[in-house]
Design a protein around this motif. Structure first.
Motif, PDB file in Angstrom:
ATOM      1  N   LEU A 109       0.813  -1.212   0.000  1.00 37.71           N
ATOM      2  CA  LEU A 109       0.000   0.000   0.000  1.00 37.71           C
ATOM      3  C   LEU A 109       0.848   1.265   0.000  1.00 37.71           C
ATOM      4  N   GLY A 110       2.038   1.205   0.575  1.00 42.76           N
ATOM      5  CA  GLY A 110       2.907   2.372   0.659  1.00 42.76           C
ATOM      6  C   GLY A 110       4.250   1.982   1.229  1.00 42.76           C
TER       7      GLY A 110
ATOM      8  N   VAL B  40       4.047  -0.778   4.070  1.00 46.83           N
ATOM      9  CA  VAL B  40       2.731  -1.127   4.586  1.00 46.83           C
ATOM     10  C   VAL B  40       2.027  -1.978   3.542  1.00 46.83           C
ATOM     11  N   LEU B  41       1.421  -3.070   3.992  1.00 45.11           N
ATOM     12  CA  LEU B  41       0.801  -4.020   3.075  1.00 45.11           C
ATOM     13  C   LEU B  41      -0.654  -4.249   3.458  1.00 45.11           C
ATOM     14  N   GLU B  42      -1.458  -4.459   2.459  1.00 45.99           N
ATOM     15  CA  GLU B  42      -2.856  -4.823   2.689  1.00 45.99           C
ATOM     16  C   GLU B  42      -2.929  -6.318   2.969  1.00 45.99           C
ATOM     17  N   GLY B  43      -3.793  -6.694   3.910  1.00 46.52           N
ATOM     18  CA  GLY B  43      -3.920  -8.104   4.238  1.00 46.52           C
ATOM     19  C   GLY B  43      -5.328  -8.450   4.692  1.00 46.52           C
TER      20      GLY B  43
ATOM     21  N   GLY C 170      -7.323   5.898   3.258  1.00 44.14           N
ATOM     22  CA  GLY C 170      -5.927   6.279   3.317  1.00 44.14           C
ATOM     23  C   GLY C 170      -5.666   7.483   4.201  1.00 44.14           C
ATOM     24  N   SER C 171      -4.595   8.210   3.908  1.00 47.51           N
ATOM     25  CA  SER C 171      -4.160   9.316   4.748  1.00 47.51           C
ATOM     26  C   SER C 171      -4.738  10.645   4.280  1.00 47.51           C
ATOM     27  N   LEU C 172      -4.798  11.574   5.220  1.00 47.46           N
ATOM     28  CA  LEU C 172      -5.438  12.869   4.971  1.00 47.46           C
ATOM     29  C   LEU C 172      -4.752  13.659   3.871  1.00 47.46           C
ATOM     30  N   ASP C 173      -3.435  13.525   3.744  1.00 49.90           N
ATOM     31  CA  ASP C 173      -2.710  14.368   2.790  1.00 49.90           C
ATOM     32  C   ASP C 173      -3.183  14.180   1.359  1.00 49.90           C
TER      33      ASP C 173
END
Length: 828
Positions: A516-517, A524-527, A589-592
């Motif tokens: 993911l990033g 970071v991985l999706e699982g 996801g993240s705010l940015d």
């Protein structure tokens, strides 16, 4: 077929008068006809004159429009994106009209989509050619969808008044392709669902199929499980279905199945006039009429609790109310996924681990049944027929993929159904004679997680215990290797989240392939865990400093729970493998990525931004005021604010956080954080929780202005947002700073400017004059006024050069990389 023939005649006349020979591009936008030519194409963009933004945040870019505007709506064809706009569909959509004009008060309704499973990005293109028909290509050149009509010559594309998209042959105007033959999740008036076709709900979980045997609804598990049947020879409303049924058609007053001249019909109420029908993501088959009229076809024939996901995974439905399985022998094995939404289901407190299968047990749920077993039993493994109960249970315990057992018997031998996925369960009346038993597989607590005799002061608050354990850990390091010490420490700190094996998380992330990033600490991985819970797995790269960050996150948030803090579900720390943290998955996801862009597909309106601001403030208030020891985050910035599917904001990434005794007014620590968000008192390395207040002020300003605090793409004089902010305060021109790329923000300009004064209060150079986060929450909620005397606000002195020589490398340099280590707390 009369309306289709009439449309074909119109097209023939059009072709005869205007299309000899074909021009390079003949397109009336938004007319109802589009001619085929090698250069006839349109690009997915929501900034064209034919684009419309609706009040719910969705966008459409219209290519074709039907000419009929009856019943206060019209059908259009083009590109569509929803409120989050993370991808676009080439679709037919229904738009409400007001006095003959498009009404923006209610978003469009998609009734057909070419690419529901493969949304395209901005700058994707749709091309119509005589050789290939319609071709949808993503911005990277990948072909996403086509009509696959290469063997026929296409003249044009037409959208009919009854919402059918047609490809026409220029020789005789015959229909060579039509959207009616390719239904997605919706049937419109007069559209037929033919035998062999099916409706598939958005997300793909449910399907409605027509076969020669009847009409059936399934949940698409593995294997699919039936929850509704309209069988042949099934008597309902006085009509009988015979064999060889041909098609289902939606009429304004019913859903009709034609079969050898006999009709099976699901009728709507007399005062209801259906416009379209949709198989919903929750499995309901609903017809929609004018205004807000909705009629549920299936619920009249099956109970609310018969829907497979009515209460989510493991949830128990009782008289339309949802709950989790009760404690078993005094031990609770389940908890609600969301305390505020009981219909979201339940999850195992201790997830099942194949590596620890010896701790698996099957616990019986009394007076509970499961939707497919009693009504529509699935196919059964021949080896599981006519066996005794104990053999059935052992078959599940030996199969790691088995999550539950359903045993159906009226004597000592019966049928055994092993389930690898559990949807909603339902209650039965106590004392009712049942011939089936339900067993759910749970995992007992592994002994290594229950060592208590070495834990001091067991009944004290967890934070106090962590401090004592931390001292013990330091002493232990003097006599043990670092790896052994960390293993010992993690196993003996009470309140720790679930500990997973490396192999469990390897399987959950498909061999760590679902990235993911990434950033300085790893990826970071999706699982997806074995119980179906979606997670984000943060993988560290194993250096000593990274281990320190890993331990900080585990011991800081391992046992605290607040709605506005990202929940740490578990961790993995094995000597021979990388360190791993398992967090709840945050789908937005993240705010940015939502505030630092100029993409109209991802605009957050004022109400969303205001809620996010309050959420962040509440999360920080909890850390500062509601724990026995203060927790100072030390790295508040947009990449560390994550958003769930409903845009609830949650503070994440506690790798730099610090615990502070209540008796301590301030602490001395090494410099940590990200330049641009760090308070000026960091120059003295003496900090309080007010450093988080300062960082919150910077983030608040970024949300309101829609730009980064330090934007190196701007001219020198406009690079630093705080410098411009100071200037605009003095000039009383704060309205100039409101995010001008967002129309909704400018419409609420006065309210936005008032919130900028909260930011100024938080950004004061003297930390003693900054408000506490609890006061900030009260201000945002309207209970307290903003401090009026903000003369102490001025541009902070520059921080020391953080590019080299930073002690312990704890300062993240925001300008050296786009993906900072702090994004690793959740999906991007």
């Amino acid at each position: 077929m009369g309306s289709v023939s009439w449309c074909c005649c119109v097209v023939l006349l059009y072709l005869a008068l205007f299309l000899k020979p074909f021009p390079i591009l003949v397109k009336s936008l938004p007319g109802s006809f589009w001619s085929a030519n090698t250069s006839t194409s349109v690009t997915n963009s929501f900034s064209t004159p034919d684009s419309v933004k609706f009040d719910d945040g969705s966008f459409v870019s219209i290519i074709l429009a039907s000419e009929s505007h009856s019943y206060g709506h019209a059908y259009h064809c083009g590109f569509f994106c929803n409120q989050t706009c993370d991808g676009s569909l080439f679709a037919i959509f229904r738009i409400l009209l007001e006095d003959g004009n498009i009404s923006k008060s209610e978003g469009p309704t998609v009734v057909w989509a070419a690419n529901p499973k493969n949304p395209v990005s901005v700058n994707a293109s749709l091309k119509l050619t005589s050789e290939r028909g319609l071709v949808l290509t993503d911005a990277n050149g990948t072909t996403v969808w086509s009509t696959n009509t290469s063997s026929k010559s296409v003249a044009g594309l037409n959208l009919t008044d009854n919402c059918n998209l047609l490809l026409l042959d220029h020789n005789n105007a015959t229909i060579i392709w039509q959207s009616f033959d390719h239904p997605t999740d919706t049937l419109v008036l007069e559209q037929k669902l033919m035998a062999g076709q099916q409706l598939i709900s958005q997300g793909g979980l449910y399907s409605l199929s027509l076969t020669s045997e009847g009409l059936f609804a399934y949940i698409n598990s593995n294997p699919p499980q039936r929850y509704f049947s309209g069988y042949n020879n099934f008597l309902i409303f006085g009509f009988t279905i015979k064999a060889n049924s041909s098609y289902v058609q939606l009429k304004s007053k019913n859903l009709t199945l034609f079969s050898r001249g006999l009709i099976f019909a699901l009728f709507v109420p007399p005062d209801f006039s259906a416009q379209y029908m949709r198989l919903e993501p929750d499995g309901h088959l609903r017809a929609y009429g004018m205004g807000n009229d909705v009629y549920d076809f299936l619920t009249r024939h099956i109970g609310v609790c018969d829907y497979p996901t009515v209460c989510g995974n493991y949830g128990i439905c009782t008289n339309a109310q949802c709950s989790c399985p009760p404690p078993i022998n005094g031990t609770s094995y389940f908890r609600q996924t969301n305390d505020k939404l009981p219909n979201n289901g339940c999850s195992l407190i201790t997830p099942l681990s194949c590596e620890d299968s010896k701790y698996h047990v099957l616990s019986e749920l009394e007076n509970i049944t499961y939707f497919p077993i009693t009504k529509y039993p699935p196919k059964i493994n021949p080896d599981h027929q006519h066996i005794n109960l104990e053999s059935c249970k052992q078959a599940c315990l030996k199969d790691c993929s088995c999550k539950a057992v359903f045993y159906n018997s009226s004597n000592h031998m019966g049928n055994c159904y092993l389930q690898s996925q559990i949807f909603s369960l339902m209650s039965t009346d106590a004392g009712q004679e049942n011939y089936h038993k339900v067993y759910i597989k749970v995992q007992k607590v592994i002994p290594r997680q229950k060592v208590k005799k070495v834990i001091p002061r067991q009944k004290k608050h967890w934070l106090e215990i962590i401090l004592v354990s931390s001292l013990a850990f330091v002493l232990f390091l003097l006599s043990k290797s670092s790896d052994e010490a960390e293993e010992y420490y993690l196993d003996h700190v009470p309140g720790m989240p679930t500990r997973y094996s490396y192999h469990d998380l390897q399987a959950a992330t498909k061999e760590f392939s679902m990235e993911l990033g990434g950033g300085g600490f790893g990826t970071v991985l999706e699982g997806t865990l074995v119980d179906g819970t979606k997670v984000a797995v943060k993988r560290f790269d194993g250096l000593n400093q990274i281990k320190k960050s890993f331990l900080a996150e585990v011991e800081t948030i391992g046992s605290i729970h607040h709605f506005n803090l990202v929940r740490l579900i578990g961790f993995c720390a094995e000597k021979s493998h990388q360190l791993l943290l398992v967090y709840e998955y945050m789908s937005n996801g993240s705010l940015d990525k939502w505030i630092f862009h100029r993409n109209p597909e991802m605009l957050l309106d004022w109400q969303h931004r205001k809620k996010i601001i309050i959420d962040i403030a509440r999360g920080l208030t909890y850390l500062h005021d509601d724990c026995r020891h203060k927790i100072v985050h030390l790295d508040i910035k947009p990449p560390n604010i994550l958003l769930d599917e409903n845009f609830n904001a949650k503070v994440s990434d506690f790798g730099l956080s610090k615990l502070v005794d209540r008796e301590q007014s301030q602490v001395v620590t090494t410099m940590r954080g990200t330049p641009g968000y760090m308070a000026p008192e960091w120059l003295n390395s003496v900090i309080t929780e007010k450093v988080d207040v300062y960082s919150f002020g910077v983030v608040l300003l970024e949300i309101l202005c829609g730009r980064r605090n330090i934007d190196r793409s701007q001219p020198e004089e406009a690079m630093h947002l705080l410098a411009i902010f100071k200037k605009k305060i003095k000039e009383d021109q704060l309205l100039d700073l409101v995010d001008k790329y967002n129309e909704d923000m400018t419409l609420h300009g006065e309210e936005v400017v008032n919130m900028m004064r909260v930011a100024a209060w938080c950004l004061q150079n003297d930390f003693t004059k900054r408000p506490s986060m609890s006061i900030v929450v009260k201000v945002l909620e309207g209970a307290v006024n903003v401090e009026s005397n903000l003369d102490d606000f001025f541009l902070n002195p520059p921080l020391p050069n953080t590019r080299a020589g930073v002690h312990n490398q704890e300062v993240h340099v925001a300008t050296t990389t786009q993906l900072l280590p702090s994004i690793l707390s959740g999906p991007r």
